[in-house]
Motif scaffolding. Structure first.
Motif, PDB file in Angstrom:
ATOM      1  N   GLU A 100      13.757  28.844  57.088  1.00 40.81           N
ATOM      2  CA  GLU A 100      12.991  30.500  57.362  1.00 40.81           C
ATOM      3  C   GLU A 100      12.988  31.176  56.479  1.00 40.81           C
ATOM      4  N   LYS A 101      13.176  30.044  54.730  1.00 38.57           N
ATOM      5  CA  LYS A 101      12.415  30.893  53.440  1.00 38.57           C
ATOM      6  C   LYS A 101      10.935  30.702  54.117  1.00 38.57           C
ATOM      7  N   LEU A 102      10.604  29.838  54.206  1.00 37.16           N
ATOM      8  CA  LEU A 102       8.955  29.904  54.486  1.00 37.16           C
ATOM      9  C   LEU A 102       8.478  30.672  55.727  1.00 37.16           C
ATOM     10  N   LYS A 103       9.527  31.812  56.255  1.00 37.24           N
ATOM     11  CA  LYS A 103       8.947  31.761  57.543  1.00 37.24           C
ATOM     12  C   LYS A 103       7.949  33.186  57.309  1.00 37.24           C
ATOM     13  N   ASN A 104       7.822  33.634  56.651  1.00 41.81           N
ATOM     14  CA  ASN A 104       6.561  35.248  56.732  1.00 41.81           C
ATOM     15  C   ASN A 104       6.244  35.050  55.115  1.00 41.81           C
ATOM     16  N   ILE A 105       5.879  33.464  54.887  1.00 40.03           N
ATOM     17  CA  ILE A 105       5.434  33.096  53.475  1.00 40.03           C
ATOM     18  C   ILE A 105       4.301  32.117  53.576  1.00 40.03           C
ATOM     19  N   GLU A 174      -2.510  30.146  47.388  1.00 39.09           N
ATOM     20  CA  GLU A 174      -1.620  31.155  46.343  1.00 39.09           C
ATOM     21  C   GLU A 174      -0.394  31.695  47.020  1.00 39.09           C
ATOM     22  N   TRP A 175      -0.192  31.421  48.457  1.00 35.81           N
ATOM     23  CA  TRP A 175       1.867  31.640  48.842  1.00 35.81           C
ATOM     24  C   TRP A 175       2.187  31.049  48.132  1.00 35.81           C
ATOM     25  N   LEU A 176       2.065  29.859  47.672  1.00 37.41           N
ATOM     26  CA  LEU A 176       2.899  30.047  46.983  1.00 37.41           C
ATOM     27  C   LEU A 176       3.954  29.554  46.099  1.00 37.41           C
ATOM     28  N   ASN A 177       3.450  30.475  45.158  1.00 41.74           N
ATOM     29  CA  ASN A 177       3.368  31.212  44.449  1.00 41.74           C
ATOM     30  C   ASN A 177       4.604  32.257  44.356  1.00 41.74           C
ATOM     31  N   ARG A 178       4.858  33.011  45.662  1.00 45.30           N
ATOM     32  CA  ARG A 178       5.580  33.776  46.756  1.00 45.30           C
ATOM     33  C   ARG A 178       6.796  33.197  46.605  1.00 45.30           C
ATOM     34  N   LEU A 179       6.758  31.946  46.243  1.00 43.45           N
ATOM     35  CA  LEU A 179       8.277  31.188  46.374  1.00 43.45           C
ATOM     36  C   LEU A 179       9.315  30.700  44.987  1.00 43.45           C
ATOM     37  N   HIS A 180       8.256  31.167  44.308  1.00 43.82           N
ATOM     38  CA  HIS A 180       9.323  32.058  42.964  1.00 43.82           C
ATOM     39  C   HIS A 180       9.966  30.297  42.253  1.00 43.82           C
ATOM     40  N   ILE A 181       8.993  28.253  42.822  1.00 50.68           N
ATOM     41  CA  ILE A 181       9.298  28.197  42.342  1.00 50.68           C
ATOM     42  C   ILE A 181       9.377  27.659  40.818  1.00 50.68           C
ATOM     43  N   SER A 182      10.849  27.657  40.509  1.00 49.43           N
ATOM     44  CA  SER A 182      11.203  27.097  38.749  1.00 49.43           C
ATOM     45  C   SER A 182      10.476  25.682  38.364  1.00 49.43           C
ATOM     46  N   ILE A 183      10.321  24.792  38.808  1.00 48.64           N
ATOM     47  CA  ILE A 183      10.214  23.295  38.570  1.00 48.64           C
ATOM     48  C   ILE A 183       8.320  23.016  38.639  1.00 48.64           C
ATOM     49  N   GLN A 184       8.361  22.074  37.809  1.00 46.94           N
ATOM     50  CA  GLN A 184       6.307  22.241  37.770  1.00 46.94           C
ATOM     51  C   GLN A 184       6.552  21.170  38.817  1.00 46.94           C
ATOM     52  N   LEU A 185       5.309  21.517  39.962  1.00 50.09           N
ATOM     53  CA  LEU A 185       4.592  21.407  40.906  1.00 50.09           C
ATOM     54  C   LEU A 185       3.620  20.221  40.256  1.00 50.09           C
ATOM     55  N   PRO A 186       3.077  19.340  40.571  1.00 49.24           N
ATOM     56  CA  PRO A 186       2.353  17.821  39.673  1.00 49.24           C
ATOM     57  C   PRO A 186       0.759  18.387  40.658  1.00 49.24           C
ATOM     58  N   LYS A 187       0.138  18.443  39.161  1.00 48.14           N
ATOM     59  CA  LYS A 187      -1.343  18.017  38.992  1.00 48.14           C
ATOM     60  C   LYS A 187      -1.736  17.327  40.136  1.00 48.14           C
ATOM     61  N   VAL A 188      -2.489  17.081  41.423  1.00 43.03           N
ATOM     62  CA  VAL A 188      -3.175  17.000  42.397  1.00 43.03           C
ATOM     63  C   VAL A 188      -4.570  16.205  42.046  1.00 43.03           C
ATOM     64  N   VAL A 189      -4.495  14.984  42.205  1.00 41.08           N
ATOM     65  CA  VAL A 189      -6.151  14.444  42.102  1.00 41.08           C
ATOM     66  C   VAL A 189      -6.350  13.639  43.071  1.00 41.08           C
ATOM     67  N   VAL A 190      -7.932  13.037  43.500  1.00 40.02           N
ATOM     68  CA  VAL A 190      -8.571  12.932  44.227  1.00 40.02           C
ATOM     69  C   VAL A 190      -7.222  10.728  44.924  1.00 40.02           C
ATOM     70  N   PRO A 191      -6.898  10.501  45.821  1.00 43.42           N
ATOM     71  CA  PRO A 191      -6.865   9.272  45.549  1.00 43.42           C
ATOM     72  C   PRO A 191      -7.116   8.519  45.856  1.00 43.42           C
ATOM     73  N   GLY A 192      -7.016   7.514  44.507  1.00 43.81           N
ATOM     74  CA  GLY A 192      -7.893   6.435  43.760  1.00 43.81           C
ATOM     75  C   GLY A 192      -8.563   6.450  42.639  1.00 43.81           C
ATOM     76  N   ASN A 193      -8.546   7.996  42.559  1.00 41.54           N
ATOM     77  CA  ASN A 193      -9.026   7.826  41.396  1.00 41.54           C
ATOM     78  C   ASN A 193      -8.019   7.526  40.003  1.00 41.54           C
ATOM     79  N   PRO A 194      -8.789   7.173  38.961  1.00 42.61           N
ATOM     80  CA  PRO A 194      -7.856   6.459  37.452  1.00 42.61           C
ATOM     81  C   PRO A 194      -7.552   7.613  36.799  1.00 42.61           C
TER      82      PRO A 194
END
Length: 416
Positions: A100-105, A174-194
């Protein structure tokens, strides 16, 4: 040599391969029932058990390691990487109300709207008292990788898809910012990269080379796809396990949560597909493995079954029909078990064919070949029935072990 590690639902496996792609050694560690209530200790114990089981010769030659975990199995960790609460498993739907929280985001029909998506789980976990101690949100494969390389807060774009990560733009939207997530989301890299070298103390204890590198991982189903040998557009892999999982390699991205369809980035291509709740678990409800084998041999593959079923264990389907209330249809049941099994296998083949047709209707590349993985791959009669409905060649995957796929990922990265 290269080591691939697979964390499944009942245990962990490791496969070490040489540079020619041949398997040198395989190790397994079933999850101990006594530890299953403490998943963190269960996973940690299994991971280091696999390393220990490998021969000294293999360990001394392994230069790269990659791990796959179950998609959307997640946990919150503190600044030192210690989990602050129990992880949520891939099929945990306690956070469904958070949609429900994601509906308009979030964008319409985005994969995060799944009741078990990583983002829905994160929003639910943010309500727990333990969140005050949390700093990082990680997927299973991310945390297991951290245990080996020591770097916190790193994920891959396969695991991060259901967190809302934009795998086309390769950034968080950008829309993720509107959820005001206080937890640090992971840095995302290419699968298989060192990501980083194996921790020096682990390398020393188990006699791995000091420059052994731990790579970004992937999900279990994508690792199984990599293991299959499929690598061209139009090639697909159907996993005939407890459920039916379809993945078609396409030059076009297809996403539609209304039909349970989503696409993973696969280098410069897209791995599009969905998962049905029909499959081997329904067959096992009625027949033993021995019965499935013997009764299948009595089926006349040139004759179509007239039974109209939708084989499910309980109400609810994800793909190609996305209906949480879809009822199982398993009647009428004939007295003859061969006829009944024929009806089940044929109607599952229809579901599979309908799924691939739906992917193509939404713009995926035309289906050319279907590789088969999972326990159902051994059933040649089912393969012949499926071939009739799919209208393309159906072949067994060259390898069905997700751990083998992770070893290939460690060796080659994503080639496309």
């Amino acid at each position: 040599m290269y080591l691939g590690i697979d964390f499944g639902t009942s245990g962990a496996r490791g496969v070490a391969i040489a540079s020619a792609g041949n398997i040198v050694e395989e190790v397994r560690c079933p999850f101990e029932m006594s530890l299953e209530t403490d998943l963190i200790n269960c996973w940690r114990t299994a991971l280091f058990s696999l390393l220990e089981q490998l021969s000294g010769e293999s360990r001394g030659e392994i230069t790269r390691i990659a791990i796959n975990g179950t998609s959307s199995t997640v946990l919150l960790c503190d600044a030192a990487g210690n989990p602050v609460d129990a992880p949520l498993l891939y099929n945990d739907a306690r956070g469904a109300g958070m949609r429900e929280k994601l509906k308009n985001i979030a964008p319409t029909n985005h994969t995060v709207f799944s009741a078990t998506s990583s983002l829905v789980k994160l929003l639910w976990m943010m309500q727990l008292p333990s969140v005050t101690k949390a700093k990082y949100f990680l997927h299973q494969a991310d945390w297991l990788g951290f245990l080996l390389h020591g770097k916190l807060g790193i994920s891959d774009y396969h695991n991060a898809l259901k967190l809302g990560y934009d795998v086309e733009a390769l950034q968080y939207p950008e829309w993720l910012n509107r959820l005001h997530i206080s937890i640090q989301l992971p840095k995302v890299v290419v699968p298989g990269n060192p990501v980083g070298e194996l921790r020096s103390e682990i390398a020393a204890k188990y006699n791995f080379p000091r420059d052994c590198v731990v790579c970004a991982g992937t999900t279990d189903s994508i690792a199984a796809f990599i293991a299959s040998g499929a690598n061209s557009t139009g090639e697909a892999v159907t996993s005939l396990g407890s459920t039916l999982v379809l993945k078609l390699l396409s030059s076009t991205r297809v996403d539609n949560s209304q039909y349970g369809i989503y696409s993973h980035r696969f280098g410069n291509l897209w791995l599009t597909g969905g998962a049905s709740n029909s499959g081997g678990a329904v067959l096992k409800q009625f027949f033993s493995s021995e019965e499935l084998e013997s009764l299948s041999q009595e089926i006349d593959i040139n004759k179509s079954s007239e039974l109209n079923y939708y084989p499910l264990l309980e109400p609810g389907e994800r793909f190609p029909i996305n209906d949480p209330n879809l009822p199982p249809k398993l009647k009428p049941r004939p007295d003859n078990n061969v006829e009944f099994l024929h009806g089940l296998l044929e109607n599952m083949a229809r579901i599979e064919a309908r799924g691939y047709k739906l992917l193509q209707d939404f713009g995926a590349d035309n289906l050319k070949t279907v590789y088969t993985a999972g326990g159902g791959a051994k059933n040649t009669v089912w393969s012949e029935i499926r071939k009739r409905y799919l209208g393309v060649s159906v072949v067994s995957s060259s390898n069905t072990e997700a751990a083998y796929g992770s070893a290939l990922l460690a060796m080659n990265g994503l080639k496309n």
